[in-house]
Design an enzyme around this catalytic site. Structure first.
Site: not given
Length: 264
Positions: A30, A42, A152
């Site tokens: 991530h 994010h 992401c």
């Protein structure tokens, strides 16, 4: 940056850094933009998502927030549903290790990092520009989440470089997405060697070569199907399809030997 790891300490972070942490048994990572004051912006799956229709939709849960018995006072859920959120560093890491994504690396170092999604040949913009993009997208969103075209890592790379892939039929900027696709592709393309040789080492070498070539060619710093666009124009241009009509021009903002399409 080390050859084997991009692991960093919290004390070394500065606003504008692109950071990441591995999820799901190191299958996927991530990514986000550190903006200082122990906060990270994010892109998550909170908003509408385009799935792959495969088992990857179950495995690649990198954006799922960590559940906790206690409510974090910093990470109060946003009322917006576009998926761009701000979290404290602890919640972003979700118990994982902190790594920093590196920009403007050499081709040799890029290929030495066999795992995609850790570095790029592309050059980052100034830190204040990066933070501005992240803050703007926090308020305005970043399109629809798609694990291969708009995830992401794509979000963080856009914040760092301002680059967007023009052709929506192709894969996005994400290096880890390229790695996931490149492995099976290398195996398929090396299979015909079995018709002329049974040398396992030769087939393996070919598979590795195909994999490395695919990663190198698909890196955002080498692609020609990208556009650099100001964050204030991003949402409108994507909605109207204006990215498709911009003419390619040579730019020095990317890694050597790469070409960039710039907005008019």
């Amino acid at each position: 940056m080390g050859l084997l790891s991009n692991r960093v300490t919290r004390e070394s972070l500065k606003a504008g850094d692109h950071i990441y942490s591995w999820r799901t048994a190191y299958i996927y990572a991530h990514h986000g933009i550190y903006i200082g004051d122990d906060k990270v912006i994010h892109f998550t799956r909170r908003g509408q998502e385009v799935g792959t229709g495969t088992v990857l939709d179950v495995l690649l849960l990198s954006s799922a927030p960590a559940r906790s018995q206690e409510i974090c006072p910093i990470c109060i859920p946003s009322q917006e549903d576009h998926g761009v959120v701000v979290s404290c560093l602890n919640c972003f890491l979700a118990g994982g290790v902190l790594y920093r994504f590196e920009y403007a690396v050499s081709p040799a170092l890029f290929l030495a990092k066999a795992r995609g999604g850790t570095c790029t040949l592309a050059v980052s913009d100034e830190d204040d520009v990066v933070v501005h993009r992240a803050l703007y997208l926090l308020e305005n969103g970043f399109r629809c989440y798609n694990v291969f075209k708009n995830n992401c890592e794509d979000f963080a790379i856009y914040c760092k470089t301002g680059l967007v892939v023009v052709d929506e039929r192709t894969i996005g900027q994400s290096g880890q997405a390229v790695s996931i696709i490149g492995g099976p592709l290398a195996a398929v393309l090396s299979t015909p060697l079995r018709l002329v040789t049974t040398n396992v080492y030769g087939m393996a070498a070919t598979a590795v070569g195909v994999y490395c070539a695919s990663r190198y060619a698909a890196d955002i710093g080498m692609r020609r199907d990208v556009v650099k666009i100001q964050v204030e124009e991003l949402t409108g241009r994507l909605a109207t399809g204006l990215l498709q009509v911009i003419e390619p021009q040579v730019s020095m903002n990317l890694a050597p030997q790469s070409t960039q399409i710039v907005s008019q």
